[in-house]
Write a protein that holds these residues in place. Structure first.
Motif, PDB file in Angstrom:
ATOM      1  N   LEU A 139      -2.462  51.848 120.082  1.00  0.00           N
ATOM      2  CA  LEU A 139      -1.762  52.802 120.476  1.00  0.00           C
ATOM      3  C   LEU A 139      -1.085  53.408 119.055  1.00  0.00           C
ATOM      4  O   LEU A 139      -1.123  54.613 118.878  1.00  0.00           O
ATOM      5  CB  LEU A 139      -0.653  52.764 121.445  1.00  0.00           C
ATOM      6  N   LEU A 140      -0.366  52.558 118.447  1.00  0.00           N
ATOM      7  CA  LEU A 140       0.509  53.022 117.113  1.00  0.00           C
ATOM      8  C   LEU A 140      -0.661  53.658 116.101  1.00  0.00           C
ATOM      9  O   LEU A 140      -0.596  54.665 115.453  1.00  0.00           O
ATOM     10  CB  LEU A 140       0.819  51.796 116.482  1.00  0.00           C
ATOM     11  N   ALA A 141      -1.782  53.121 116.205  1.00  0.00           N
ATOM     12  CA  ALA A 141      -2.888  53.812 114.988  1.00  0.00           C
ATOM     13  C   ALA A 141      -3.390  54.939 115.534  1.00  0.00           C
ATOM     14  O   ALA A 141      -3.837  55.662 114.833  1.00  0.00           O
ATOM     15  CB  ALA A 141      -4.248  52.374 115.133  1.00  0.00           C
ATOM     16  N   ARG A 142      -3.217  55.356 116.834  1.00  0.00           N
ATOM     17  CA  ARG A 142      -3.612  56.738 117.350  1.00  0.00           C
ATOM     18  C   ARG A 142      -2.237  57.770 117.451  1.00  0.00           C
ATOM     19  O   ARG A 142      -2.568  58.596 118.098  1.00  0.00           O
ATOM     20  CB  ARG A 142      -4.326  56.363 118.503  1.00  0.00           C
ATOM     21  N   ALA A 143      -1.343  57.058 116.843  1.00  0.00           N
ATOM     22  CA  ALA A 143      -0.214  58.068 116.559  1.00  0.00           C
ATOM     23  C   ALA A 143       0.700  58.030 118.039  1.00  0.00           C
ATOM     24  O   ALA A 143       1.296  59.167 117.924  1.00  0.00           O
ATOM     25  CB  ALA A 143      -0.679  59.328 116.170  1.00  0.00           C
ATOM     26  N   VAL A 144       0.649  57.102 118.773  1.00  0.00           N
ATOM     27  CA  VAL A 144       1.502  57.170 119.846  1.00  0.00           C
ATOM     28  C   VAL A 144       2.763  56.791 119.265  1.00  0.00           C
ATOM     29  O   VAL A 144       3.047  55.868 118.375  1.00  0.00           O
ATOM     30  CB  VAL A 144       1.047  56.231 121.035  1.00  0.00           C
ATOM     31  N   SER A 145       3.982  57.555 119.781  1.00  0.00           N
ATOM     32  CA  SER A 145       5.380  57.335 119.113  1.00  0.00           C
ATOM     33  C   SER A 145       5.900  55.843 119.618  1.00  0.00           C
ATOM     34  O   SER A 145       5.411  55.274 120.505  1.00  0.00           O
ATOM     35  CB  SER A 145       6.447  58.223 119.366  1.00  0.00           C
ATOM     36  N   ILE A 146       6.737  55.379 118.596  1.00  0.00           N
ATOM     37  CA  ILE A 146       7.292  54.080 119.033  1.00  0.00           C
ATOM     38  C   ILE A 146       8.182  54.146 120.111  1.00  0.00           C
ATOM     39  O   ILE A 146       8.170  53.149 121.036  1.00  0.00           O
ATOM     40  CB  ILE A 146       8.378  53.702 117.545  1.00  0.00           C
ATOM     41  N   THR A 147       8.895  55.051 120.196  1.00  0.00           N
ATOM     42  CA  THR A 147       9.588  55.323 121.556  1.00  0.00           C
ATOM     43  C   THR A 147       8.682  55.345 122.861  1.00  0.00           C
ATOM     44  O   THR A 147       8.940  54.638 123.844  1.00  0.00           O
ATOM     45  CB  THR A 147      10.296  56.828 121.529  1.00  0.00           C
TER      46      THR A 147
END
Length: 99
Positions: free
Chosen positions: A42-50
């Motif tokens: 998810l992070l690699a696909r730019a989903v936010s940390i929040t």
């Protein structure tokens, strides 16, 4: 039947590995590794940390930030691509060099 982590791993998770003909290796084969895979994907696909913290049931996004940011080496490239998308990519012969 109630499942605890150990019983689930022995009965369900390891059987899944056997069925898929994948060698189970501890600790990489732990069920928790799937959680890390999910988060880093998810992070690699730019989903936010929040958002990620919310999806994984954490109230402190900082915990996720400290845990997973090392898994996103493409973040610099994504930042460049985002700016390029807004302003357009400069021509190769514009005389500017990357810092």
């Amino acid at each position: 039947m109630l499942w605890n982590r150990d019983l689930f791993t022995k009965v369900v998770w390891r059987e899944t590995f056997r069925t898929a003909a994948i060698k189970y290796r501890w600790p990489r084969g732990r069920m928790h590794a799937l959680r890390h895979f999910y988060a880093s994907t998810l992070l690699a696909r730019a989903v936010s940390i929040t958002e990620l913290a919310d999806y994984l049931g954490h109230t402190d996004p900082g915990f996720k930030l400290r845990t997973y940011t090392h898994l996103v080496p493409s973040s610099h490239q994504r930042a460049r691509e985002t700016v390029d998308a807004v302003f357009g990519r400069p021509a190769l012969d514009d005389g500017l060099e990357a810092a």
